[in-house]
Design a protein around this motif. Structure first.
Motif, PDB file in Angstrom:
ATOM      1  N   LYS A  58     -25.488  -6.020   1.357  1.00 46.64           N
ATOM      2  CA  LYS A  58     -24.992  -7.359   1.650  1.00 46.64           C
ATOM      3  C   LYS A  58     -26.022  -8.200   2.386  1.00 46.64           C
ATOM      4  CE  LYS A  58     -22.081 -10.602   1.395  1.00 46.64           C
ATOM      5  NZ  LYS A  58     -21.869 -11.221   0.073  1.00 46.64           N
ATOM      6  N   ILE A  59     -26.762  -7.598   3.309  1.00 48.29           N
ATOM      7  CA  ILE A  59     -27.758  -8.359   4.056  1.00 48.29           C
ATOM      8  C   ILE A  59     -28.897  -8.816   3.140  1.00 48.29           C
ATOM      9  CG2 ILE A  59     -29.548  -8.161   5.831  1.00 48.29           C
ATOM     10  CD1 ILE A  59     -27.586  -6.505   7.464  1.00 48.29           C
ATOM     11  N   LEU A  60     -29.354  -7.914   2.281  1.00 48.06           N
ATOM     12  CA  LEU A  60     -30.408  -8.285   1.339  1.00 48.06           C
ATOM     13  C   LEU A  60     -29.923  -9.394   0.416  1.00 48.06           C
ATOM     14  CD1 LEU A  60     -31.871  -4.787   0.374  1.00 48.06           C
ATOM     15  CD2 LEU A  60     -32.924  -6.535   1.815  1.00 48.06           C
ATOM     16  N   PHE A  61     -28.684  -9.267  -0.048  1.00 49.30           N
ATOM     17  CA  PHE A  61     -28.118 -10.280  -0.931  1.00 49.30           C
ATOM     18  C   PHE A  61     -28.030 -11.626  -0.220  1.00 49.30           C
ATOM     19  CE2 PHE A  61     -24.496 -12.395  -3.049  1.00 49.30           C
ATOM     20  CZ  PHE A  61     -24.988 -12.391  -4.346  1.00 49.30           C
ATOM     21  N   THR A  62     -27.630 -11.622   1.043  1.00 54.43           N
ATOM     22  CA  THR A  62     -27.508 -12.860   1.811  1.00 54.43           C
ATOM     23  C   THR A  62     -28.852 -13.565   1.942  1.00 54.43           C
ATOM     24  OG1 THR A  62     -25.619 -12.040   3.079  1.00 54.43           O
ATOM     25  CG2 THR A  62     -26.899 -13.836   4.056  1.00 54.43           C
ATOM     26  N   PHE A  63     -29.897 -12.820   2.289  1.00 54.59           N
ATOM     27  CA  PHE A  63     -31.201 -13.445   2.524  1.00 54.59           C
ATOM     28  C   PHE A  63     -31.903 -13.824   1.222  1.00 54.59           C
ATOM     29  CE2 PHE A  63     -30.442 -11.956   6.755  1.00 54.59           C
ATOM     30  CZ  PHE A  63     -31.149 -12.829   7.561  1.00 54.59           C
ATOM     31  N   VAL A  64     -31.652 -13.053   0.165  1.00 54.32           N
ATOM     32  CA  VAL A  64     -32.222 -13.420  -1.133  1.00 54.32           C
ATOM     33  C   VAL A  64     -31.595 -14.718  -1.633  1.00 54.32           C
ATOM     34  CG1 VAL A  64     -32.338 -12.769  -3.577  1.00 54.32           C
ATOM     35  CG2 VAL A  64     -32.920 -11.099  -1.810  1.00 54.32           C
ATOM     36  N   THR A  65     -30.275 -14.852  -1.484  1.00 55.10           N
ATOM     37  CA  THR A  65     -29.625 -16.095  -1.895  1.00 55.10           C
ATOM     38  C   THR A  65     -30.043 -17.264  -1.007  1.00 55.10           C
ATOM     39  OG1 THR A  65     -27.664 -15.484  -0.589  1.00 55.10           O
ATOM     40  CG2 THR A  65     -27.608 -15.010  -2.949  1.00 55.10           C
ATOM     41  N   THR A  66     -30.372 -16.980   0.247  1.00 56.73           N
ATOM     42  CA  THR A  66     -30.888 -18.032   1.121  1.00 56.73           C
ATOM     43  C   THR A  66     -32.227 -18.545   0.615  1.00 56.73           C
ATOM     44  OG1 THR A  66     -29.757 -17.098   3.056  1.00 56.73           O
ATOM     45  CG2 THR A  66     -31.593 -18.601   3.471  1.00 56.73           C
ATOM     46  N   ALA A  67     -33.108 -17.611   0.229  1.00 56.09           N
ATOM     47  CA  ALA A  67     -34.394 -18.010  -0.346  1.00 56.09           C
ATOM     48  C   ALA A  67     -34.186 -18.803  -1.633  1.00 56.09           C
ATOM     49  CB  ALA A  67     -35.247 -16.765  -0.629  1.00 56.09           C
ATOM     50  N   PHE A  68     -33.187 -18.390  -2.420  1.00 59.79           N
ATOM     51  CA  PHE A  68     -32.864 -19.130  -3.635  1.00 59.79           C
ATOM     52  C   PHE A  68     -32.365 -20.532  -3.298  1.00 59.79           C
ATOM     53  CE2 PHE A  68     -29.233 -20.383  -6.360  1.00 59.79           C
ATOM     54  CZ  PHE A  68     -29.965 -20.798  -7.465  1.00 59.79           C
ATOM     55  N   GLY A  69     -31.568 -20.651  -2.231  1.00 60.49           N
ATOM     56  CA  GLY A  69     -31.071 -21.954  -1.820  1.00 60.49           C
ATOM     57  C   GLY A  69     -32.199 -22.929  -1.521  1.00 60.49           C
ATOM     58  N   VAL A  70     -33.235 -22.435  -0.853  1.00 59.30           N
ATOM     59  CA  VAL A  70     -34.408 -23.266  -0.560  1.00 59.30           C
ATOM     60  C   VAL A  70     -35.092 -23.680  -1.870  1.00 59.30           C
ATOM     61  CG1 VAL A  70     -36.679 -23.320   0.538  1.00 59.30           C
ATOM     62  CG2 VAL A  70     -34.752 -22.199   1.699  1.00 59.30           C
TER      63      VAL A  70
END
Length: 334
Positions: A144-156
């Motif tokens: 879940k943590i990896l998914f959260t930060f990967v989607t954050t990078a995608f958001g940028v």
């Protein structure tokens, strides 16, 4: 002759539009009968938080590429303190009906999707889900943590793609070759492995590639990924319910009280998504990504090793997103 053809076309559309309400009534009738015969109405006294959670979760599942699990998983694990494997399984179970019904609604209303992408990603997703569940399960809280930060990078990257770069989105892939089949099949394997661990993910990774790499309009890529996640959730439900047989009684009860909510909420999200602008979908998605990042930082205890792994994975995926944008702007015709 022409009038006969037009009449037949109208009749077929009318029948197609009746598929979702007919299926909705059938599910409600079956569910109501079961709840009454089994005397399970009292479940709402204890398990009502699942119903409340999925009011938002199902709407999110239909209007964005995040999936209902993106709401259910963090609330179940961080607020309700349910074990990650159980929260993951619940997400797959409830998305089978919620996103499954949203898929029926999308098809019945003729909302544009990309069928070939759905087929090859879903095909890879079966293999990916099997591998992620039985061969390469990741220990909590890494998935879940990896998914959260990967989607954050995608958001940028999505912010840059939409408002930093000049690009007219397309309604389809520019062309379809063997290379595209391979790309989306491999993407399905990666996304299926994600979904096997956190209950969602195959929809988001597909959305990432469609929007960043191929410049597909978010109003087309979103319903495409809704159908993909619905199909992969069915695969996960089958693996847990039939193969592994690891669904706990409590998760079945949570599922029972949430089903009547999601079979309306997810199609409603899909309907709203088909009516609003692409910018509205992007802003809503970015808001969800931001909230998920904030709650993760506030509620999840981070160790030094966890920070190191998270930062490395975020950097790697961030570079991948940058490469996708580079490819789109240098190798695709505008």
């Amino acid at each position: 002759m022409q009038q006969s053809a037009i009449l037949t076309l109208h009749q077929s559309r009318r029948v197609r539009h009746l598929i979702y309400p007919a299926l909705l009534l059938l599910i409600y009738a079956t569910w109501f009968t079961f709840m009454t015969v089994s005397q399970n109405w009292s479940l709402y006294r204890t398990y009502w938080p699942a119903s409340l959670t999925m009011v938002l979760g199902s709407f999110v599942a239909g209007i964005t590429a995040e999936g209902g699990g993106a709401v259910a998983f963090p609330i179940f694990t961080k607020v309700m303190h349910i074990a990650s494997p159980d929260a993951r399984t619940f997400s797959l179970m409830i998305q089978t009906f919620g996103m499954g019904m949203a898929s029926v609604f999308i098809a019945s209303k003729g909302i544009k999707v990309l069928p070939r992408v759905i087929f090859f990603v879903s095909l890879g997703g079966i293999l990916g889900h099997f591998l992620g569940l039985f061969w390469f399960p990741l220990p909590a809280p890494y998935p879940k943590i990896l998914f959260t930060f990967v989607t954050t990078a995608f958001g940028v990257a999505l912010l840059v793609s939409r408002w930093g770069l000049h690009w007219t989105p397309s309604l389809d892939l520019p062309k379809w070759t063997r290379r595209h089949r391979l790309i989306f099949f491999i993407l399905g394997i990666l996304g299926g492995a994600f979904a096997a661990n956190v209950g969602s993910g195959i929809d988001v990774v597909t959305f990432m590639v469609l929007t960043l790499m191929f410049g597909v309009n978010e109003k087309v890529s979103t319903p495409t990924t809704v159908i993909i996640m619905g199909l992969n959730s069915m695969v996960g439900f089958f693996f847990h319910g039939v193969v592994a047989q690891d669904i706990s009684p409590d998760i079945w009860r949570y599922w029972l009280v949430a089903v009547p909510v999601v079979i309306i909420g997810a199609p409603l999200g899909a309907f709203v998504g088909s009516k609003v602008s692409r910018d509205a979908i992007i802003i809503f998605l970015l808001t969800l990504i931001s909230l998920e990042l904030i709650t993760t930082l506030l509620l999840v205890p981070f160790t030094a090793v966890l920070w190191q792994v998270t930062i490395m994975a975020t950097l790697v995926f961030g570079l991948c997103f940058a490469a996708m944008l580079y490819y789109r702007h240098n190798y695709l015709s505008r």
